[in-house]
Design a protein around this motif. Structure first.
Motif, mmCIF file in Angstrom:
data_model
loop_
_atom_site.group_PDB
_atom_site.id
_atom_site.type_symbol
_atom_site.label_atom_id
_atom_site.label_comp_id
_atom_site.label_asym_id
_atom_site.label_seq_id
_atom_site.Cartn_x
_atom_site.Cartn_y
_atom_site.Cartn_z
ATOM 1 N N GLY A 96 0.916 -1.188 -0.083
ATOM 2 C CA GLY A 96 0.038 -0.322 0.341
ATOM 3 C C GLY A 96 0.647 1.882 -0.121
ATOM 4 O O GLY A 96 0.604 2.234 -0.652
ATOM 5 N N ASN A 97 1.537 1.801 0.425
ATOM 6 C CA ASN A 97 2.513 2.178 1.159
ATOM 7 C C ASN A 97 3.663 2.995 -0.699
ATOM 8 O O ASN A 97 3.673 3.664 -0.623
ATOM 9 C CB ASN A 97 4.093 2.106 1.666
ATOM 10 N N ALA A 98 4.499 0.869 -1.099
ATOM 11 C CA ALA A 98 4.465 2.000 -2.394
ATOM 12 C C ALA A 98 3.925 2.003 -3.534
ATOM 13 O O ALA A 98 4.539 2.626 -4.349
ATOM 14 C CB ALA A 98 5.492 0.798 -3.258
ATOM 15 N N LEU A 189 -2.871 -9.287 10.254
ATOM 16 C CA LEU A 189 -3.933 -8.383 10.267
ATOM 17 C C LEU A 189 -4.167 -6.653 10.458
ATOM 18 O O LEU A 189 -4.558 -5.792 9.651
ATOM 19 C CB LEU A 189 -4.476 -8.945 11.035
ATOM 20 N N PHE A 190 -2.718 -6.787 11.654
ATOM 21 C CA PHE A 190 -2.579 -4.926 11.001
ATOM 22 C C PHE A 190 -2.838 -4.603 9.867
ATOM 23 O O PHE A 190 -2.806 -3.193 9.597
ATOM 24 C CB PHE A 190 -1.828 -5.033 12.277
ATOM 25 N N SER A 191 -1.142 -4.984 9.724
ATOM 26 C CA SER A 191 -0.773 -4.614 8.372
ATOM 27 C C SER A 191 -2.262 -4.468 7.338
ATOM 28 O O SER A 191 -1.648 -3.509 5.864
ATOM 29 C CB SER A 191 -0.011 -5.566 7.696
ATOM 30 N N THR A 194 -3.632 -0.280 7.180
ATOM 31 C CA THR A 194 -2.872 0.757 7.015
ATOM 32 C C THR A 194 -1.870 0.356 5.879
ATOM 33 O O THR A 194 -1.505 -0.502 5.387
ATOM 34 C CB THR A 194 -1.982 0.742 8.777
ATOM 35 N N ASP A 195 -1.797 1.587 5.452
ATOM 36 C CA ASP A 195 -0.766 1.757 4.443
ATOM 37 C C ASP A 195 0.953 2.020 5.083
ATOM 38 O O ASP A 195 1.938 2.477 3.976
ATOM 39 C CB ASP A 195 -0.640 2.902 3.494
ATOM 40 N N ASN A 196 0.877 2.061 6.478
ATOM 41 C CA ASN A 196 2.355 2.526 7.021
ATOM 42 C C ASN A 196 2.624 1.052 7.642
ATOM 43 O O ASN A 196 2.555 1.334 8.429
ATOM 44 C CB ASN A 196 2.249 3.489 7.673
ATOM 45 N N PRO A 197 3.964 0.242 7.122
ATOM 46 C CA PRO A 197 4.590 -0.536 8.171
ATOM 47 C C PRO A 197 4.941 -0.424 8.629
ATOM 48 O O PRO A 197 4.974 -1.668 9.769
ATOM 49 C CB PRO A 197 5.809 -1.257 7.170
ATOM 50 N N ARG A 274 -12.902 -5.648 0.802
ATOM 51 C CA ARG A 274 -13.508 -4.455 1.121
ATOM 52 C C ARG A 274 -12.652 -3.496 1.032
ATOM 53 O O ARG A 274 -13.156 -1.750 1.246
ATOM 54 C CB ARG A 274 -14.778 -4.328 1.208
ATOM 55 N N LYS A 275 -11.009 -3.280 1.440
ATOM 56 C CA LYS A 275 -10.754 -1.894 1.250
ATOM 57 C C LYS A 275 -10.593 -0.919 0.192
ATOM 58 O O LYS A 275 -10.290 -1.918 -0.625
ATOM 59 C CB LYS A 275 -9.333 -2.482 1.713
ATOM 60 N N ASP A 276 -10.791 0.131 0.187
ATOM 61 C CA ASP A 276 -10.633 1.128 -0.767
ATOM 62 C C ASP A 276 -9.196 1.545 -0.919
ATOM 63 O O ASP A 276 -8.444 1.561 0.024
ATOM 64 C CB ASP A 276 -10.948 2.556 0.170
ATOM 65 N N ILE A 277 -8.332 1.239 -2.086
ATOM 66 C CA ILE A 277 -6.914 1.198 -2.302
ATOM 67 C C ILE A 277 -6.810 2.458 -2.398
ATOM 68 O O ILE A 277 -7.319 3.634 -3.820
ATOM 69 C CB ILE A 277 -6.096 0.531 -3.452
#
Lengths: 279, 310
Positions: A96-98, A189-191, A194-197, A274-277
Motif C-alpha cells: 500500500g505504501n509503495a 491483520l494490522f498490516s 494501514t499503508d504504513n508498515p 472491501r478495502k478502498d485502495i
C-alpha cells in the motif's frame, strides 16, 4: 496459487529487511555462546548448584549443549516477535505504501488469493526464522558444550535422557513456531488496516507487551481475561519437557493457537477484500 | 449487439460527508480513445479506481464488456490493462522481474516476450537493473510495457505522460494512436494536459465536483457556442475601434492582446469578418480560430458554458 506464492516468496526473500532477523540472531547467539564458554558458564553453575546441591549429588556434564539450547529457547521467544513483525507488517502495508497494489489488484486475480499467498509466505518466513534460531542455538551450544542428559528445573527437577532430546526439541520448536505464527498473523491483520508498515510492528509489539503484563500480574481481573490472550499459550513448547507429557493440554493449546491464527487471517481477508485502495 | 464496452451507471462514491463522485454515467465505445477530463479533485481518479475495483462504489455499477463489476468482481477486469497515476513497482527488483510478477499473475510470460515489450518502450538495456534506479519517465514507460504485455482490448490510462520529456510524451501519444488505429484497442485516457486529449481523443467527458458536466465527441463539443478568433492586423487599436462600431460585434468580447485582437466569434463568421476588415482598408495578416479544448474546459468549470446531457 502456487505461482502467486512463488511471486510473494521472490518479493519477500529478495528484500534485505527480510534478513535483519537472521543477521541479528546470527550475531547475538554466537556472541552469547562465546561469552558462556569464556566464563559465563560458571555463574550458571554456581546458581544451579546453590539450588540443588543440598538435595542432589550432581555429576556429569549438566551444563551441556541441550541445557543451553533449552535456556535460549526460554529467553528468546520474547524477542523473536520483533524480527517477525518487520516482515509480517510489511506484507500488505508495504504494498500500500509503495503503491504497487495499483498494478497488483487491477489484474484479474481475486484479493483473497493475493492475501492468502502473502499469508502463506509470512508463515513460511516465520517458520524459517524460528527453525533457524533453533538450529543455531542448539547447534552452537552442542558444539561448544557437548551433549548429555537435560536437566529441567520446572515444577521440580527432571532429567531427560539425551536419546529423547532431538525428538522433544523438534516438538518444542514446532509448538514455538505455532506461537510465532499467531504473532505474525496478528501483525499481518494490522498490516491490512494501514499503508504504513511501521504501524503494524508497533501495534503488534504493544499487544504482546500489554498481554504479557496482564498475564504476569496476579490480580483477579487480569487473571479472568488471561484465557482470552494468545500470549497465555506461548509456553506450550515447555510442556513437552514435563513428565508425563500433558498431551491433552498441549493439544488444547495447539487448537487455541490455531484458532487465533485462523481468526486473525480471516479478519484480514474480510477487511482487505472491501478495502478502498487510495494510495 | 452493442459497441459500448465500458459503461459507468450512476456511479457514486461518498466519503463520509463528501460526495466524490455523484451518479456518474459515461460510456466508452469500442475502438475509440475516450478523454476523461476534469480539474484536480473533480473525481477522475476516484472514478478510474472504481472502474478498476481499487475503490468500491457507494452506489451504481460499472459494466465492462457487458459484465457487471458488482457481480463479476475481479473477473470483469480480465480484458483490461491499466496504469493508475504514477506507476509503482517493486523497486528492489529488476524491470524483467517486475514484468514476470505483475504480468504473470494470470498466466506465465516468457522472458523473450517481456524483452520484446521492454525494447518497444526503450528499456531493454536496463531490463536487469533494479527499478529503484529508474527515473519517473522510465517508470511510466515500464508501466506501458506492462499493460502492452497483457495485450488487452481495453486500456485505461491515468495521466500517462506525466513526468515524460517532450519526446517521451510524443512517443506515448503515438503509441496510443497506434494501438487504437492498428489494433482496435479502446483507450480511456485521463489527462490534465487538455491539448493531449484534444489531439488524440475521439470522444470525451468532463467532470467537475464529481458530476458529469458534458460528454460527447471532441469535434462536436469544440463547435459548441462562441469561440475566439485572433486577428493579426497592421493597426490593431484602430481595427478594435472599427469593429466596435459594427452592430454584429458590439456586444462581443473584444480585446487587444499585444499586437493582435481577440474577439469572441463563431468560426463560421470568420470570412465575413475578414471581408469587413479588408473593405475598411486594414491589412489582415491572419485570422486564427482560438477555440481549443482548454478554453472550452476552463469556461465550463468556471461556469461560463452550459452543461450538455451526456
Amino acid at each position: 496459487m502456487i505461482r502467486l506464492i512463488w511471486f510473494e516468496l521472490i518479493k519477500t526473500f529478495t528484500r534485505w529487511r527480510t534478513y535483519i532477523g537472521f543477521i541479528a540472531f546470527g550475531i547475538i547467539v554466537p556472541l552469547v555462546v562465546t561469552g558462556l564458554k569464556l566464563g559465563g558458564q560458571d555463574s550458571f553453575k554456581r546458581h544451579l548448584f546453590s539450588l540443588l546441591q543440598n538435595d542432589f549429588i550432581i555429576g556429569g556434564n549438566v551444563l551441556n549443549g541441550w541445557f543451553f539450547g533449552f535456556f535460549f529457547m526460554g529467553a528468546l521467544w520474547v524477542h523473536v516477535p520483533v524480527v517477525l513483525t518487520i516482515v509480517a507488517g510489511d506484507q500488505i502495508a508495504g504494498e500500500g505504501n509503495a503503491g504497487t497494489f495499483r498494478f497488483l489488484l487491477t489484474h484479474s486475480v481475486s484479493r483473497t488469493r493475493i492475501i492468502t499467498a502473502k499469508f502463506i509466505v509470512t508463515l513460511i518466513y516465520t517458520a524459517v526464522m524460528v527453525l533457524f534460531i533453533g538450529g543455531l542455538t542448539i547447534g552452537l551450544s552442542l558444539c561448544a558444550f557437548g551433549g548429555g542428559d537435560l536437566l529441567v528445573v520446572r515444577k521440580g527437577i527432571l532429567v531427560i535422557q539425551e536419546a529423547r532430546l532431538p525428538y522433544l526439541f523438534l516438538l518444542a520448536y514446532g509448538l514455538a513456531t505455532l506461537s510465532m505464527f499467531v504473532v505474525s498473523s496478528l501483525c499481518f491483520l494490522f498490516s491490512a488496516f494501514t499503508d504504513n508498515p511501521i504501524g503494524p510492528i508497533i501495534a503488534t509489539m504493544a499487544v504482546i507487551i500489554v498481554s504479557i503484563i496482564i498475564i504476569s500480574l496476579p490480580f483477579d481481573l487480569f487473571q479472568a481475561v488471561r484465557p482470552y490472550l494468545f500470549v497465555n499459550y506461548f509456553d506450550a513448547w515447555q510442556k513437552v519437557f514435563d513428565d508425563p507429557v500433558p498431551w491433552d493440554i498441549i493439544s488444547m493449546n495447539i487448537a487455541i493457537l490455531a484458532g487465533f491464527m485462523i481468526t486473525f487471517f480471516l479478519a484480514a481477508v474480510v477487511y482487505f477484500s472491501r478495502k478502498d485502495i487510495l494510495s | 449487439m452493442t459497441d459500448i464496452i465500458l459503461r459507468a451507471i450512476n456511479l457514486t462514491k461518498r466519503y463520509k460527508n463528501r460526495l466524490a463522485v455523484d451518479h456518474l454515467n459515461i460510456e466508452v465505445r469500442q475502438g475509440e480513445i475516450f478523454g476523461f477530463l476534469g480539474p484536480n479533485g473533480a473525481g477522475k481518479s476516484t472514478t478510474i479506481r472504481m472502474i478498476l475495483r481499487l475503490i468500491f462504489p457507494t452506489g451504481g455499477d460499472v459494466e465492462i464488456f457487458g459484465a457487471s463489476l458488482k457481480e463479476a468482481g475481479h473477473r470483469a477486469l480480465a480484458n483490461v490493462g491499466a496504469v493508475v497515476e504514477k506507476p509503482a513497482f517493486y523497486g528492489h527488483l529488476s524491470a524483467m522481474r517486475n514484468m514476470e510478477i505483475l504480468g504473470g499473475l494470470q498466466k506465465p510470460v516468457g522472458r523473450r516476450r517481456i524483452m520484446e515489450y521492454l525494447e518497444r518502450v526503450g528499456l531493454a538495456e536496463r531490463a536487469f537493473d533494479p527499478v529503484k534506479t529508474y527515473s519517473h519517465g522510465m517508470n511510466q514507460r515500464l508501466g506501458l510495457a506492462l499493460i502492452l504485455l497483457k495485450e488487452p482490448p481495453l486500456i485505461i490510462l491515468d495521466e500517462p505522460t506525466t513526468g515524460l520529456d517532450p519526446q517521451g510524451m510524443k512517443e506515448v501519444r503515438e503509441l496510443i494512436l497506434e494501438l487504437s488505429r492498428e489494433r482496435g484497442v479502446t483507450v480511456l485516457l485521463s489527462s490534465h494536459l487538455l491539448y493531449e486529449v484534444e489531439m488524440i481523443a475521439t470522444r470525451m467527458a468532463i467532470i467537475h465536483h464529481g458530476r458529469l458536466r458534458v460528454g460527447g465527441s471532441v469535434h462536436d463539443l469544440l463547435k459548441q457556442g462562441p469561440s475566439e478568433v485572433l486577428i493579426k492586423t497592421d493597426r490593431p487599436a484602430e481595427a478594435l475601434q472599427f469593429l466596435k462600431t459594427i452592430d454584429t460585434y458590439s456586444s462581443a468580447r473584444i480585446q487587444v492582446d499585444g499586437g493582435s485582437i481577440n474577439i469572441e466569434l463563431d468560426q463560421e463568421r470568420i470570412p465575413e469578418l475578414n471581408r469587413q476588415l479588408v473593405s475598411a482598408g486594414f491589412n489582415v495578416g491572419a485570422l486564427v480560430p482560438q477555440r481549443t479544448l482548454e478554453t472550452y474546459f476552463l469556461n465550463l468549470i468556471e461556469g461560463r458554458e452550459g452543461a450538455d446531457n451526456p
